[in-house]
Design a protein around this motif. Structure first.
Motif, PDB file in Angstrom:
ATOM      1  N   GLU A 100       1.175  -1.467   0.286  1.00  0.00           N
ATOM      2  CA  GLU A 100      -0.052  -0.135  -0.096  1.00  0.00           C
ATOM      3  C   GLU A 100       0.854   0.926  -0.309  1.00  0.00           C
ATOM      4  OE1 GLU A 100      -2.853   0.092   3.344  1.00  0.00           O
ATOM      5  OE2 GLU A 100      -4.123  -1.248   2.065  1.00  0.00           O
ATOM      6  N   HIS A 101       2.075   1.058   0.731  1.00  0.00           N
ATOM      7  CA  HIS A 101       3.103   2.492   0.438  1.00  0.00           C
ATOM      8  C   HIS A 101       4.167   2.452  -0.676  1.00  0.00           C
ATOM      9  CE1 HIS A 101       1.146   2.537   4.543  1.00  0.00           C
ATOM     10  NE2 HIS A 101       1.233   1.489   4.954  1.00  0.00           N
ATOM     11  N   ALA A 102       3.836   1.560  -1.648  1.00  0.00           N
ATOM     12  CA  ALA A 102       4.539   1.624  -2.740  1.00  0.00           C
ATOM     13  C   ALA A 102       5.691   2.688  -3.575  1.00  0.00           C
ATOM     14  CB  ALA A 102       4.434   0.971  -3.958  1.00  0.00           C
ATOM     15  N   GLY A 103       6.654   2.256  -3.302  1.00  0.00           N
ATOM     16  CA  GLY A 103       7.624   3.242  -3.145  1.00  0.00           C
ATOM     17  C   GLY A 103       9.537   3.709  -3.383  1.00  0.00           C
ATOM     18  N   VAL A 104      10.127   4.112  -4.487  1.00  0.00           N
ATOM     19  CA  VAL A 104      11.981   3.665  -3.975  1.00  0.00           C
ATOM     20  C   VAL A 104      12.460   5.147  -3.750  1.00  0.00           C
ATOM     21  CG1 VAL A 104      13.654   3.564  -5.008  1.00  0.00           C
ATOM     22  CG2 VAL A 104      11.650   1.952  -5.956  1.00  0.00           C
ATOM     23  N   GLY A 105      13.063   5.594  -2.727  1.00  0.00           N
ATOM     24  CA  GLY A 105      13.758   6.206  -2.734  1.00  0.00           C
ATOM     25  C   GLY A 105      15.311   5.528  -2.792  1.00  0.00           C
ATOM     26  N   SER A 106      16.715   6.709  -2.252  1.00  0.00           N
ATOM     27  CA  SER A 106      17.849   6.830  -2.179  1.00  0.00           C
ATOM     28  C   SER A 106      18.605   7.124  -0.767  1.00  0.00           C
ATOM     29  CB  SER A 106      18.646   7.229  -3.057  1.00  0.00           C
ATOM     30  OG  SER A 106      19.856   7.721  -2.992  1.00  0.00           O
ATOM     31  N   SER A 107      18.323   6.759   0.106  1.00  0.00           N
ATOM     32  CA  SER A 107      19.417   8.163   1.664  1.00  0.00           C
ATOM     33  C   SER A 107      20.019   8.445   1.513  1.00  0.00           C
ATOM     34  CB  SER A 107      18.603   6.701   2.607  1.00  0.00           C
ATOM     35  OG  SER A 107      17.374   6.188   2.413  1.00  0.00           O
ATOM     36  N   LEU A 108      19.909   9.540   1.828  1.00  0.00           N
ATOM     37  CA  LEU A 108      21.487  10.384   2.083  1.00  0.00           C
ATOM     38  C   LEU A 108      22.621   9.901   3.619  1.00  0.00           C
ATOM     39  CD1 LEU A 108      20.472  14.293   0.892  1.00  0.00           C
ATOM     40  CD2 LEU A 108      22.663  12.812   0.110  1.00  0.00           C
ATOM     41  N   ALA A 109      21.642   9.795   4.456  1.00  0.00           N
ATOM     42  CA  ALA A 109      21.994   9.479   5.776  1.00  0.00           C
ATOM     43  C   ALA A 109      21.053   7.864   6.680  1.00  0.00           C
ATOM     44  CB  ALA A 109      21.915  10.915   6.550  1.00  0.00           C
ATOM     45  N   SER A 110      21.448   7.226   6.376  1.00  0.00           N
ATOM     46  CA  SER A 110      20.535   6.206   7.146  1.00  0.00           C
ATOM     47  C   SER A 110      20.487   6.091   8.060  1.00  0.00           C
ATOM     48  CB  SER A 110      19.902   5.155   5.765  1.00  0.00           C
ATOM     49  OG  SER A 110      21.563   4.894   5.819  1.00  0.00           O
ATOM     50  N   ASP A 111      21.718   5.614   8.479  1.00  0.00           N
ATOM     51  CA  ASP A 111      22.776   5.291   9.749  1.00  0.00           C
ATOM     52  C   ASP A 111      22.855   6.512  10.729  1.00  0.00           C
ATOM     53  OD1 ASP A 111      23.052   2.746   8.608  1.00  0.00           O
ATOM     54  OD2 ASP A 111      24.589   2.407   7.922  1.00  0.00           O
ATOM     55  N   ARG A 112      23.827   7.558  10.506  1.00  0.00           N
ATOM     56  CA  ARG A 112      24.129   8.546  11.288  1.00  0.00           C
ATOM     57  C   ARG A 112      24.567   9.499  10.352  1.00  0.00           C
ATOM     58  NH1 ARG A 112      28.738   5.153   8.858  1.00  0.00           N
ATOM     59  NH2 ARG A 112      27.926   4.089  10.706  1.00  0.00           N
ATOM     60  N   PRO A 113      23.977  10.988  10.998  1.00  0.00           N
ATOM     61  CA  PRO A 113      24.180  12.141  10.022  1.00  0.00           C
ATOM     62  C   PRO A 113      24.924  12.379   9.163  1.00  0.00           C
ATOM     63  CG  PRO A 113      23.180  12.585  13.309  1.00  0.00           C
ATOM     64  CD  PRO A 113      24.084  10.816  12.901  1.00  0.00           C
ATOM     65  N   LEU A 114      24.918  13.305   8.572  1.00  0.00           N
ATOM     66  CA  LEU A 114      25.979  13.220   7.206  1.00  0.00           C
ATOM     67  C   LEU A 114      26.425  14.905   7.416  1.00  0.00           C
ATOM     68  CD1 LEU A 114      26.920  13.106   4.419  1.00  0.00           C
ATOM     69  CD2 LEU A 114      24.988  13.877   3.202  1.00  0.00           C
ATOM     70  N   PRO A 115      27.625  15.105   7.878  1.00  0.00           N
ATOM     71  CA  PRO A 115      27.968  16.340   8.045  1.00  0.00           C
ATOM     72  C   PRO A 115      28.619  17.018   6.746  1.00  0.00           C
ATOM     73  CG  PRO A 115      29.590  14.897   8.516  1.00  0.00           C
ATOM     74  CD  PRO A 115      28.731  14.220   8.343  1.00  0.00           C
ATOM     75  N   LEU A 116      27.986  18.265   7.001  1.00  0.00           N
ATOM     76  CA  LEU A 116      27.787  19.976   6.463  1.00  0.00           C
ATOM     77  C   LEU A 116      28.206  20.754   6.318  1.00  0.00           C
ATOM     78  CD1 LEU A 116      27.447  19.686   2.680  1.00  0.00           C
ATOM     79  CD2 LEU A 116      25.229  20.397   3.350  1.00  0.00           C
ATOM     80  N   ALA A 117      29.785  21.013   5.996  1.00  0.00           N
ATOM     81  CA  ALA A 117      30.445  22.324   6.431  1.00  0.00           C
ATOM     82  C   ALA A 117      29.880  23.664   5.245  1.00  0.00           C
ATOM     83  CB  ALA A 117      32.227  21.886   6.420  1.00  0.00           C
ATOM     84  N   PRO A 118      30.555  24.338   6.639  1.00  0.00           N
ATOM     85  CA  PRO A 118      29.860  26.042   5.775  1.00  0.00           C
ATOM     86  C   PRO A 118      30.859  26.042   3.965  1.00  0.00           C
ATOM     87  CG  PRO A 118      30.467  26.293   7.533  1.00  0.00           C
ATOM     88  CD  PRO A 118      30.731  24.629   7.728  1.00  0.00           C
ATOM     89  N   ALA A 119      29.016  26.161   3.309  1.00  0.00           N
ATOM     90  CA  ALA A 119      29.354  26.567   2.174  1.00  0.00           C
ATOM     91  C   ALA A 119      29.636  25.119   1.146  1.00  0.00           C
ATOM     92  CB  ALA A 119      30.873  27.122   1.291  1.00  0.00           C
TER      93      ALA A 119
END
Length: 292
Positions: free
Chosen positions: A238-257
Motif C-alpha cells: 500500500e505504501h509503494a515507492g523507492v528512495g535513495s537515502s542520504l543519511a540512513s545510519d548516521r547524520p551526514l555533516p555538511l561544512a559551511p559552503a
C-alpha cells in the motif's frame, strides 16, 4: 535549453480553486511529466516542488500524490526528515504553544537558470521561518532511450549557506530522493542485480533496482559513485515507492559552503521487464556505463 531571467516572487497562498503553476516536460513532443514548482500545500506537509503526474510513453501514470495514509508523499521529490533539526519531509508536524508548526521547513523555488520542454535547472531555498539553511541547484532532464522507453534524470546539489556546520539526517532517518508510485491491487515486483524482494534490496546499496508490474517498469540507477554508495529505501504494497537515502545510519555533516550532490536516473517503460533486460537498461543510465 534557453536561459531565463530569474524570478524571486513568493509562493502562492494555498488555494482550492486554482491549480498551482507547473512546468510541462516533453519527450519528442509527447507530454511525459509535470513539475509543480510552486505547490499549494499546508505547512505540515513541508511544502516543496514535486513531479506529478509522470507518465510512460503509453500514457500510464507512474507517480502517486498525497495518498490518504501518508499525504506527505508527493510524486517525485526531495524529502528529508531532518536538516539541522528541522523537518523537510512533512506529515509529522508538531505545534508549539502558539499553535504553530515549530520545526517544519519548506523548499521554495527561487529562479530558473535554464528551462526547456525537455528539462530545466532551478535554484531553491530550503528555509525555516525565513532562515535559509540550504541552497539547492536542481537539474531535471528527459532522456530518450528509444521508442518504448524514456528516462527522468534528476540531480540535486545541496549547499550549506548557514555559515556553520549542519547535519543532514539522524539516527534511523531515511530521506533524499523519493518516488511514490500509485496504489495497486497487486504489489509491484522489486529486484536488483543482488536479489529479489523488498527484504533483499531495502536498506542496502545497489547500482540499480527495479519496480515492475504488468503495466510498467521503473529502473532506478545511481548515476554517480556517491549516489551508488547510498542505501535504497524500498516500500511495497500500500505504501509503494523507492528512495535513495542520504543519511540512513548516521547524520551526514555538511561544512559551511560545502555541497552534497546526488543523481538518480530512472528509466520508465510500458511493460514488465525481466532482470537481465533491466540490468542492460541500467547500464545505460550510469555515469560509468559499465556492464552489469
Amino acid at each position: 535549453m534557453t536561459p531565463l531571467t530569474p524570478s524571486n516572487s513568493n509562493p502562492l497562498t494555498p488555494s482550492l480553486t486554482r491549480r498551482p503553476p507547473c512546468t510541462v516536460l516533453r519527450h519528442e513532443n509527447r507530454v511525459v511529466g509535470s513539475y509543480v514548482h510552486r505547490p499549494q500545500l499546508p505547512g505540515m506537509l513541508a511544502p516543496r516542488p514535486y513531479l506529478h503526474p509522470v507518465r510512460t510513453l503509453g500514457g500510464v501514470t507512474v507517480t502517486g500524490l498525497r495518498p490518504t495514509e501518508d499525504p506527505a508523499h508527493l510524486g517525485v521529490s526531495m524529502a528529508i526528515p531532518e536538516v539541522a533539526g528541522y523537518d523537510f519531509r512533512g506529515g509529522q508536524g508538531r505545534l508549539d504553544d502558539q499553535g504553530r508548526l515549530d520545526h517544519m521547513g519548506s523548499q521554495r523555488h527561487l529562479s530558473w537558470l535554464l528551462r526547456d520542454p525537455d528539462g530545466f535547472v532551478e535554484e531553491l531555498s530550503w528555509a525555516v521561518g525565513g532562515r535559509q539553511l540550504l541552497l539547492e541547484r536542481r537539474t531535471v532532464a528527459v532522456r530518450s532511450l528509444g521508442t518504448a522507453c524514456w528516462a527522468l534524470d534528476f540531480t540535486s546539489a545541496l549547499t550549506n549557506v548557514t555559515g556553520r556546520e549542519l547535519a543532514i539526517g539522524g539516527a534511523g532517518h531515511t530521506g533524499g530522493f523519493f518516488w511514490r508510485v500509485p496504489r495497486r491491487p497487486e504489489p509491484a515486483q522489486v529486484f536488483s542485480a543482488e536479489g529479489e524482494g523488498a527484504a533483499a534490496v531495502h536498506g542496502r546499496p545497489a547500482d540499480w533496482l527495479a519496480l515492475a508490474t504488468d503495466e510498467w517498469t521503473l529502473v532506478f540507477a545511481g548515476a554517480t559513485g556517491d549516489t551508488r554508495a547510498d542505501p535504497w529505501c524500498v516500500r511495497t504494497g500500500e505504501h509503494a515507492g523507492v528512495g535513495s537515502s542520504l543519511a540512513s545510519d548516521r547524520p551526514l555533516p555538511l561544512a559551511p559552503a560545502d555541497t552534497v550532490t546526488r543523481r538518480i536516473v530512472t528509466a520508465i517503460t510500458d511493460c514488465r521487464l525481466s532482470r537481465p533486460t533491466a540490468a542492460r537498461l541500467a547500464a545505460q543510465l550510469s555515469d560509468r556505463g559499465a556492464a552489469v
